[in-house]
Scaffold this motif. Structure first.
Motif, PDB file in Angstrom:
ATOM      1  N   LEU A 126      55.666  24.386  49.500  1.00 24.46           N
ATOM      2  CA  LEU A 126      56.237  25.535  49.100  1.00 24.46           C
ATOM      3  C   LEU A 126      57.376  25.714  49.892  1.00 24.46           C
ATOM      4  CD1 LEU A 126      56.498  28.037  47.086  1.00 24.46           C
ATOM      5  CD2 LEU A 126      54.768  29.201  48.704  1.00 24.46           C
ATOM      6  N   TRP A 127      57.135  25.781  51.414  1.00 24.18           N
ATOM      7  CA  TRP A 127      58.111  25.820  52.438  1.00 24.18           C
ATOM      8  C   TRP A 127      59.156  25.045  52.104  1.00 24.18           C
ATOM      9  CZ3 TRP A 127      60.126  22.733  56.242  1.00 24.18           C
ATOM     10  CH2 TRP A 127      60.988  23.594  56.985  1.00 24.18           C
ATOM     11  N   ARG A 128      59.088  23.688  51.790  1.00 24.20           N
ATOM     12  CA  ARG A 128      60.003  22.755  51.599  1.00 24.20           C
ATOM     13  C   ARG A 128      60.868  22.864  50.109  1.00 24.20           C
ATOM     14  NH1 ARG A 128      56.335  18.707  52.985  1.00 24.20           N
ATOM     15  NH2 ARG A 128      56.359  17.999  50.887  1.00 24.20           N
ATOM     16  N   ARG A 129      60.014  23.389  49.256  1.00 23.64           N
ATOM     17  CA  ARG A 129      60.767  23.585  47.951  1.00 23.64           C
ATOM     18  C   ARG A 129      61.641  25.020  47.570  1.00 23.64           C
ATOM     19  NH1 ARG A 129      57.164  21.358  43.235  1.00 23.64           N
ATOM     20  NH2 ARG A 129      57.905  19.578  44.227  1.00 23.64           N
ATOM     21  N   ASP A 165      48.827  37.302  38.822  1.00 24.93           N
ATOM     22  CA  ASP A 165      48.180  37.264  39.965  1.00 24.93           C
ATOM     23  C   ASP A 165      48.276  36.130  40.789  1.00 24.93           C
ATOM     24  OD1 ASP A 165      47.026  38.124  42.301  1.00 24.93           O
ATOM     25  OD2 ASP A 165      45.524  39.273  41.269  1.00 24.93           O
ATOM     26  N   PRO A 166      49.295  35.409  41.414  1.00 28.33           N
ATOM     27  CA  PRO A 166      49.169  34.120  42.271  1.00 28.33           C
ATOM     28  C   PRO A 166      47.996  34.280  43.389  1.00 28.33           C
ATOM     29  CG  PRO A 166      50.898  35.310  42.696  1.00 28.33           C
ATOM     30  CD  PRO A 166      50.268  36.230  41.535  1.00 28.33           C
ATOM     31  N   ALA A 167      47.753  35.392  43.706  1.00 31.86           N
ATOM     32  CA  ALA A 167      46.760  35.480  44.943  1.00 31.86           C
ATOM     33  C   ALA A 167      45.511  34.885  44.558  1.00 31.86           C
ATOM     34  CB  ALA A 167      46.876  37.023  45.578  1.00 31.86           C
ATOM     35  N   LEU A 168      45.005  34.825  43.254  1.00 25.83           N
ATOM     36  CA  LEU A 168      43.601  34.642  43.005  1.00 25.83           C
ATOM     37  C   LEU A 168      43.371  33.060  43.168  1.00 25.83           C
ATOM     38  CD1 LEU A 168      43.234  36.632  39.535  1.00 25.83           C
ATOM     39  CD2 LEU A 168      42.529  37.040  41.620  1.00 25.83           C
ATOM     40  N   LEU A 169      44.320  32.347  43.349  1.00 21.28           N
ATOM     41  CA  LEU A 169      43.924  30.789  43.754  1.00 21.28           C
ATOM     42  C   LEU A 169      45.164  30.290  44.696  1.00 21.28           C
ATOM     43  CD1 LEU A 169      42.353  28.273  42.640  1.00 21.28           C
ATOM     44  CD2 LEU A 169      44.236  27.825  41.063  1.00 21.28           C
ATOM     45  N   LEU A 170      44.479  29.650  45.782  1.00 22.33           N
ATOM     46  CA  LEU A 170      45.156  29.079  46.901  1.00 22.33           C
ATOM     47  C   LEU A 170      44.814  27.432  46.673  1.00 22.33           C
ATOM     48  CD1 LEU A 170      44.337  31.237  50.003  1.00 22.33           C
ATOM     49  CD2 LEU A 170      46.219  31.322  48.200  1.00 22.33           C
ATOM     50  N   ARG A 171      45.932  26.572  47.156  1.00 23.85           N
ATOM     51  CA  ARG A 171      46.062  25.218  47.566  1.00 23.85           C
ATOM     52  C   ARG A 171      45.735  25.202  48.778  1.00 23.85           C
ATOM     53  NH1 ARG A 171      49.054  21.372  43.431  1.00 23.85           N
ATOM     54  NH2 ARG A 171      48.021  19.451  43.887  1.00 23.85           N
TER      55      ARG A 171
END
Length: 249
Positions: free
Chosen positions: A141-144, A165-171
Motif C-alpha cells: 500500500l505504501w508503494r502503490r 469498512d476497510p478496518a474489518l480485515l487486515l492483510r
C-alpha cells in the motif's frame, strides 16, 4: 451570495477544462462525449458476465437451461464464500481497465468501474450489511499509495447505501506475487495472510459481508480473505469483482 455563485463557477470551470482537455475513453484514450466513460469500441470489447451463470462462482454457462444452477466446478471444489459475481471476463479490454487503475495511477477510472460493479452486484449489495475491500499489505500500500479494491468499493458503497469498512480485515502477511503460481501454490502463499483485528470483531459479528476485489483468478485470495472474515465472526461472505478469469473464454 458567494455560496450561490459557487455552483455556476464550478460549472464554468468544468466546461473550460473539457474544452482544453476533451473527455477521453478510460481504456483507449479516444475522444468520448462524457468524462470517465468508454468509447463504443471499448464498450463492445467488454465481455459482460450475465445470466445464465453458476450461482456460487458467478462463471457463465454456455447454454441457458432456464434454471438457477451450480456448476460442476463449484460442486467439486466449493468456495469459502457463498456467492460470487463479476462485471466482465478478464480479457483484453477488462485487463486494460484494471491495469490502468492498478499500475498507471488512473484513479479516474475507479468511478466508472465502480458504477458497473454496483450494477453487476445489485443482488449481493442488497443482501449485505457491510462492504469490505480486499486489503493490501502495508508495504505494498505504501508503494502503490492506494488500494484499487478500496477505490472500486467507494462508489459501490455510495450507490448501494451500504457502509464501507476497510478496518474489518487486515492483510498481515506480505505474500509473494501470485502471478505464475498454480492454484495450490496460491493457496499456500496466502496461508495466514488475512486477519480480523480483535477490536473489529464486535462490528463484524453476525453480519453479512460483501468482499470487493478487482480481479478474481483462481479464487485463492477471495477464499483466504473470506475464511478470515468467517473466523472473525461474519455470518456469511459474498464476493464481487470487476473482472473474473473464465477458463476457455
Amino acid at each position: 451570495m458567494a455560496a450561490l455563485s459557487l455552483s455556476p463557477l464550478r460549472r464554468a470551470l468544468s466546461a473550460l477544462v473539457e474544452i482544453v482537455y476533451p473527455p477521453a475513453c478510460i481504456a483507449c484514450g479516444r475522444a468520448v462525449g462524457t468524462p470517465h466513460g468508454l468509447c463504443p469500441e471499448c464498450w463492445a470489447g467488454l465481455r459482460f458476465i450475465e445470466r445464465p451463470f453458476c450461482e456460487r462462482l458467478g462463471t457463465p454457462f454456455a447454454v441457458d437451461l432456464g434454471l438457477s444452477l451450480v456448476s460442476p466446478a463449484a460442486i467439486a471444489d466449493p468456495p469459502v464464500y457463498a456467492r460470487a459475481r463479476a462485471v466482465a471476463r478478464y480479457d483484453e479490454t477488462a485487463r486494460t481497465l484494471v491495469q490502468r487503475l492498478k499500475y498507471a495511477d488512473r484513479l479516474d477510472t475507479a468511478r466508472a468501474l465502480g458504477v458497473m460493479l454496483a450494477r453487476a452486484g445489485t443482488e449481493l449489495a442488497r443482501d449485505c450489511d457491510v462492504i469490505v475491500p480486499v486489503p493490501l499489505h502495508r508495504t505494498r500500500l505504501w508503494r502503490r499509495r492506494f488500494n484499487q479494491s478500496m477505490e472500486l468499493a467507494r462508489p459501490l458503497s455510495e450507490i448501494s447505501g451500504k457502509p464501507l469498512d476497510p478496518a474489518l480485515l487486515l492483510r498481515v502477511k506480505r505474500t509473494a506475487p501470485q502471478v505464475g503460481l498454480t492454484k495450490s501454490q496460491r493457496g499456500a502463499n496466502l496461508q495466514g495472510a488475512f486477519r480480523v483485528p480483535p477490536e473489529a470483531r464486535a462490528q463484524l459479528e453476525g453480519r453479512r459481508v460483501l468482499l470487493v476485489d478487482d480481479v478474481v483468478t483462481t479464487g485463492a485470495t477471495a477464499n483466504a480473505a473470506s475464511r478470515a472474515l468467517l473466523r472473525g465472526g461474519a455470518l456469511a461472505v459474498d464476493l464481487l469483482s470487476f473482472a473474473r478469469v473464465v477458463p476457455d473464454s
